[in-house]
Motif scaffolding. Sequence first.
Motif, short mmCIF file in Angstrom:
data_model
loop_
_atom_site.label_atom_id
_atom_site.label_comp_id
_atom_site.label_asym_id
_atom_site.label_seq_id
_atom_site.Cartn_x
_atom_site.Cartn_y
_atom_site.Cartn_z
N GLY A 47 0.06 -32.74 -21.58
CA GLY A 47 1.38 -33.34 -21.43
C GLY A 47 1.29 -34.81 -21.04
O GLY A 47 2.05 -35.65 -21.56
N SER A 48 0.36 -35.14 -20.15
CA SER A 48 0.20 -36.53 -19.72
C SER A 48 -0.30 -37.41 -20.86
O SER A 48 0.17 -38.54 -21.04
CB SER A 48 -0.77 -36.59 -18.53
OG SER A 48 -0.27 -35.87 -17.44
N LEU A 49 -1.27 -36.92 -21.63
CA LEU A 49 -1.78 -37.71 -22.75
C LEU A 49 -0.72 -37.91 -23.82
O LEU A 49 -0.64 -38.99 -24.43
CB LEU A 49 -3.01 -37.02 -23.36
CG LEU A 49 -4.27 -36.98 -22.46
CD1 LEU A 49 -5.39 -36.19 -23.14
CD2 LEU A 49 -4.76 -38.41 -22.14
N ALA A 50 0.09 -36.88 -24.06
CA ALA A 50 1.18 -37.03 -25.03
C ALA A 50 2.17 -38.09 -24.56
O ALA A 50 2.65 -38.91 -25.36
CB ALA A 50 1.89 -35.69 -25.21
N CYS A 51 2.46 -38.12 -23.25
CA CYS A 51 3.37 -39.13 -22.71
C CYS A 51 2.76 -40.54 -22.83
O CYS A 51 3.47 -41.51 -23.15
CB CYS A 51 3.69 -38.82 -21.25
SG CYS A 51 4.71 -37.36 -21.03
N LEU A 52 1.46 -40.64 -22.56
CA LEU A 52 0.80 -41.96 -22.70
C LEU A 52 0.85 -42.44 -24.15
O LEU A 52 1.00 -43.64 -24.41
CB LEU A 52 -0.65 -41.86 -22.21
CG LEU A 52 -0.84 -41.84 -20.69
CD1 LEU A 52 -2.29 -41.51 -20.34
CD2 LEU A 52 -0.45 -43.20 -20.09
N ALA A 53 0.71 -41.50 -25.09
CA ALA A 53 0.79 -41.88 -26.51
C ALA A 53 2.21 -42.34 -26.86
O ALA A 53 2.39 -43.29 -27.62
CB ALA A 53 0.38 -40.69 -27.38
N LEU A 54 3.21 -41.68 -26.31
CA LEU A 54 4.60 -42.04 -26.63
C LEU A 54 5.01 -43.37 -26.02
O LEU A 54 5.82 -44.10 -26.59
CB LEU A 54 5.54 -40.94 -26.13
CG LEU A 54 5.54 -39.63 -26.92
CD1 LEU A 54 6.33 -38.56 -26.17
CD2 LEU A 54 6.12 -39.82 -28.31
N VAL A 55 4.46 -43.70 -24.84
CA VAL A 55 4.86 -44.93 -24.15
C VAL A 55 4.11 -46.15 -24.68
O VAL A 55 4.48 -47.29 -24.37
CB VAL A 55 4.67 -44.76 -22.62
CG1 VAL A 55 3.21 -44.98 -22.22
CG2 VAL A 55 5.58 -45.70 -21.85
N TYR A 79 7.78 -33.85 -22.58
CA TYR A 79 6.34 -33.61 -22.48
C TYR A 79 5.87 -33.67 -21.03
O TYR A 79 4.93 -32.96 -20.64
CB TYR A 79 5.57 -34.64 -23.32
CG TYR A 79 5.37 -34.22 -24.74
CD1 TYR A 79 4.53 -33.15 -25.08
CD2 TYR A 79 6.02 -34.87 -25.79
CE1 TYR A 79 4.35 -32.75 -26.39
CE2 TYR A 79 5.84 -34.48 -27.11
CZ TYR A 79 5.00 -33.43 -27.40
OH TYR A 79 4.82 -33.03 -28.70
N SER A 80 6.52 -34.49 -20.21
CA SER A 80 6.15 -34.53 -18.80
C SER A 80 6.43 -33.18 -18.13
O SER A 80 5.72 -32.77 -17.21
CB SER A 80 6.90 -35.65 -18.06
OG SER A 80 8.23 -35.29 -17.78
N SER A 81 7.46 -32.47 -18.62
CA SER A 81 7.77 -31.14 -18.08
C SER A 81 6.64 -30.15 -18.34
O SER A 81 6.38 -29.27 -17.52
CB SER A 81 9.08 -30.61 -18.67
OG SER A 81 10.19 -31.35 -18.22
#
Length: 516
Positions: free
Chosen positions: A298-306, A320-322
Amino acid sequence: MQFLLAFIVVAPLVGAVAALLPAPPGLKGSSPDQAVLRHGVTVTGAILLATIVLAAGFDHDHPSKMQATTDISWIPALDVRIHLGIDGISLPLLVLTALLTFLCALYSYFKMPAGPSPKAFVALVLLLESGTLATFAVLDLLLFFLAFEMVLIPMYFLIARWGGAARQAAAWKFILYTLLGSVIMLLGLLLIGLKSGTFDMVALATDNGRGLTSSVQVIAVLAIGVGLAVKTPMWPLHSWLPDAHTAAPTVGSVLLAGVLLKMGTYGFVRILLPIAPDGMHTFAPYLAAFAVVGIVYGSLACLALVRPGSKGDLKRLIAYSSVGHMGFVLLGIASMTPTGVNGALFANIAHGLITGLLFFLVGAVKERYGTADLDTLSGATGAALYGRAPRLGGLLAFAAVASLGLPGLAGFWGEMLALFGSFHPAEGLSRPAFLTFMSIAAFGTLLTAAYMLLVVRRVCMGEKREEAHRIADIRSYEFAAWTPLVALTVLAGLWPAVLLGLTDPAVQKLLAGGKS
């Protein structure tokens, strides 16, 4: 107290039916739409008030005892009973549900999402509230399943009819994933009921698995766990969640993240831990492994989105953070210790408060800018919320640092206790394995801090350009809807004993097989 709990569960259902009827002449206000939205605020407000009275009358000296109980035979042939009751585990979730639903109804009164008739919208929100409250209050396995399923249809229509782009596909994905998981879960619940001779959750918890063989427990945990894991959502059964959140209206996202996800983790604590302890013991390491993968994923997906240029959607990022935050809840449950399970329950409430606030704020940003795309928000003009809407920017930064687990705010305690539970897992579980899981989860907290601070930098900071159009800061109805969440986030962070004092005795009793 007995009547009050039954009223809390049934009243939203009656209110949903009443919302579809014509409003009495004296209550129409300026329009029928306004009347039905006012009806939604009134009913959810009455439910919240009743829940607060119930919490005030709760015997806080004996939170492990089932209180306000109703036990009536419903289907004698199957020994299915209308059995309601609350303890220190379910009471906070009941209050959270009533609070978030009321705040959503209040917000919708002033900012109704674009879509069909408000009558249907209000009726669906009340039906959703009734199913969720029933899930946390019923003490019969088959009633739990019915309440668990009751929320699916209203959430499907809230996404499909009042959602944004790609709402139909997101709604179908949501309903198909959850229905498939529910069918498998029903088989596990029936297995437990038929093999033990009762569907009563209190009797089964007191028996503590002694009436079930180890093989039956393993099969039951696998079947029920899959259904609960879909709703939680646990990696890799999470893929419906980002689409559902991205497409859902603001209040739909708040209720989905703040309330519906808690139903899955509540099932793990209320059903699987006390009723099938041997089966949970078998699957605990696998549950912990999936949990920590979800935290990092979830954290890596958020880093990719930001990341600049990724065209990441802010609502999708919070979704994804959830996945990561619910990973900490599952890790605490997998430790099978009082510390870990208390951490899981605390993280549940904290996630509901903080992520509910985040979705409210992201909805407000999207309404003002017409988009939640991060590249657009931090483009040439820059969102620059600190300069253009300082209160909104400050509140978004507050919610972000609460979400990353800043000490002194609610998000800190649940994650810390889940890690402590992994440091000393239950007897018989591999400590080296859980120490590894703890280390990976701790690394996940660093990744969470990274993407949340990047969100703050890209959305809140930036140069305030003169040619950029002005945007409204926090409006009065937004202030009214968001202030309780901010206050409770601070209160739970500074005084965690308020919540832990309720959950700990109940958890101790649950894990001890019904013995205080």
